[in-house]
Design a protein around this motif. Sequence first.
Motif, PDB file in Angstrom:
ATOM      1  N   LEU A  10      11.748 -19.390  -2.242  1.00  0.00           N
ATOM      2  CA  LEU A  10      11.846 -19.927  -3.607  1.00  0.00           C
ATOM      3  C   LEU A  10      10.459 -20.149  -4.208  1.00  0.00           C
ATOM      4  O   LEU A  10      10.207 -19.820  -5.369  1.00  0.00           O
ATOM      5  CB  LEU A  10      12.630 -21.239  -3.610  1.00  0.00           C
ATOM      6  N   LYS A  11       9.554 -20.699  -3.407  1.00  0.00           N
ATOM      7  CA  LYS A  11       8.176 -20.870  -3.874  1.00  0.00           C
ATOM      8  C   LYS A  11       7.535 -19.517  -4.148  1.00  0.00           C
ATOM      9  O   LYS A  11       6.788 -19.348  -5.105  1.00  0.00           O
ATOM     10  CB  LYS A  11       7.341 -21.626  -2.833  1.00  0.00           C
ATOM     11  N   TRP A  12       7.808 -18.556  -3.279  1.00  0.00           N
ATOM     12  CA  TRP A  12       7.263 -17.203  -3.443  1.00  0.00           C
ATOM     13  C   TRP A  12       7.705 -16.602  -4.784  1.00  0.00           C
ATOM     14  O   TRP A  12       6.909 -16.053  -5.528  1.00  0.00           O
ATOM     15  CB  TRP A  12       7.725 -16.325  -2.283  1.00  0.00           C
ATOM     16  N   MET A  67       2.978  -8.542   3.279  1.00  0.00           N
ATOM     17  CA  MET A  67       3.010  -7.102   2.995  1.00  0.00           C
ATOM     18  C   MET A  67       3.248  -6.871   1.502  1.00  0.00           C
ATOM     19  O   MET A  67       2.639  -5.987   0.890  1.00  0.00           O
ATOM     20  CB  MET A  67       4.106  -6.410   3.811  1.00  0.00           C
ATOM     21  N   TRP A  68       4.119  -7.657   0.930  1.00  0.00           N
ATOM     22  CA  TRP A  68       4.421  -7.533  -0.491  1.00  0.00           C
ATOM     23  C   TRP A  68       3.186  -7.877  -1.326  1.00  0.00           C
ATOM     24  O   TRP A  68       2.892  -7.248  -2.334  1.00  0.00           O
ATOM     25  CB  TRP A  68       5.577  -8.456  -0.848  1.00  0.00           C
ATOM     26  N   CYS A  70       0.104  -7.465  -0.449  1.00  0.00           N
ATOM     27  CA  CYS A  70      -0.885  -6.388  -0.307  1.00  0.00           C
ATOM     28  C   CYS A  70      -0.393  -5.065  -0.870  1.00  0.00           C
ATOM     29  O   CYS A  70      -1.084  -4.056  -0.750  1.00  0.00           O
ATOM     30  CB  CYS A  70      -1.244  -6.208   1.159  1.00  0.00           C
ATOM     31  N   ASP A  71       0.806  -5.048  -1.441  1.00  0.00           N
ATOM     32  CA  ASP A  71       1.404  -3.838  -1.994  1.00  0.00           C
ATOM     33  C   ASP A  71       1.588  -2.772  -0.918  1.00  0.00           C
ATOM     34  O   ASP A  71       1.291  -1.590  -1.117  1.00  0.00           O
ATOM     35  CB  ASP A  71       0.585  -3.304  -3.169  1.00  0.00           C
ATOM     36  N   LYS A  72       2.031  -3.212   0.250  1.00  0.00           N
ATOM     37  CA  LYS A  72       2.295  -2.321   1.383  1.00  0.00           C
ATOM     38  C   LYS A  72       3.770  -2.407   1.743  1.00  0.00           C
ATOM     39  O   LYS A  72       4.446  -3.373   1.422  1.00  0.00           O
ATOM     40  CB  LYS A  72       1.455  -2.712   2.605  1.00  0.00           C
ATOM     41  N   THR A  73       4.251  -1.373   2.416  1.00  0.00           N
ATOM     42  CA  THR A  73       5.626  -1.361   2.894  1.00  0.00           C
ATOM     43  C   THR A  73       5.631  -1.098   4.389  1.00  0.00           C
ATOM     44  O   THR A  73       4.598  -0.768   4.976  1.00  0.00           O
ATOM     45  CB  THR A  73       6.460  -0.271   2.195  1.00  0.00           C
ATOM     46  N   ARG A  74       6.786  -1.219   5.009  1.00  0.00           N
ATOM     47  CA  ARG A  74       6.916  -0.917   6.434  1.00  0.00           C
ATOM     48  C   ARG A  74       6.650   0.558   6.715  1.00  0.00           C
ATOM     49  O   ARG A  74       6.221   0.917   7.792  1.00  0.00           O
ATOM     50  CB  ARG A  74       8.317  -1.285   6.929  1.00  0.00           C
ATOM     51  N   GLN A  75       6.912   1.396   5.750  1.00  0.00           N
ATOM     52  CA  GLN A  75       6.704   2.836   5.934  1.00  0.00           C
ATOM     53  C   GLN A  75       5.226   3.199   6.015  1.00  0.00           C
ATOM     54  O   GLN A  75       4.887   4.284   6.473  1.00  0.00           O
ATOM     55  CB  GLN A  75       7.375   3.610   4.811  1.00  0.00           C
ATOM     56  N   ASP A  76       4.355   2.295   5.595  1.00  0.00           N
ATOM     57  CA  ASP A  76       2.919   2.549   5.689  1.00  0.00           C
ATOM     58  C   ASP A  76       2.411   2.404   7.122  1.00  0.00           C
ATOM     59  O   ASP A  76       1.274   2.774   7.413  1.00  0.00           O
ATOM     60  CB  ASP A  76       2.139   1.597   4.777  1.00  0.00           C
TER      61      ASP A  76
END
Length: 145
Positions: A10-12, A67-68, A70-76
């Motif tokens: 919620l804070k996020w 990850m979010w 840093c604009d990264k995903t698990r696929q990276d």
Amino acid sequence: MIHRIQVGWLKWRSVTGILCDKRVPTKLKGKFYGTAIRLSIFYGTKYWSIKKQQVSKMSVAEIRMLMWMCDKTRQDSIRNETVREMVGVAPIEEKLRENSLRWFEHFYHKPGDAVFKKTDMIVLGSNATGRGTLKLTLDTVVLCE
């Protein structure tokens, strides 16, 4: 414990405009994360006995947030430690341990006549072993970790 993770999300969501902005430096995002979101997740955890499964759930939620950010995903295929270094955040397991040890420090500095201090000093006789696993005492928990 799941409630604390939900509070963190919620804070996020309330500050996602700042944390997902590409113009804000990543280290600054990490500092903001540590002061705003992580503290809301940790609220009251120093008094709890937390299981490994609960720590794992908290760690997964934290990595998803980082990850979010840093604009990264698990696929990276980026390792969790690398993401933590990019943001400048320590692992959640270490912070939980610091919180609990800080509480134990307060406990040991209390005077000897405090009620909860007296109950920890009770020594059971040698015939007092019962069925099942042995009960953990404060000394065994602090010394084992």
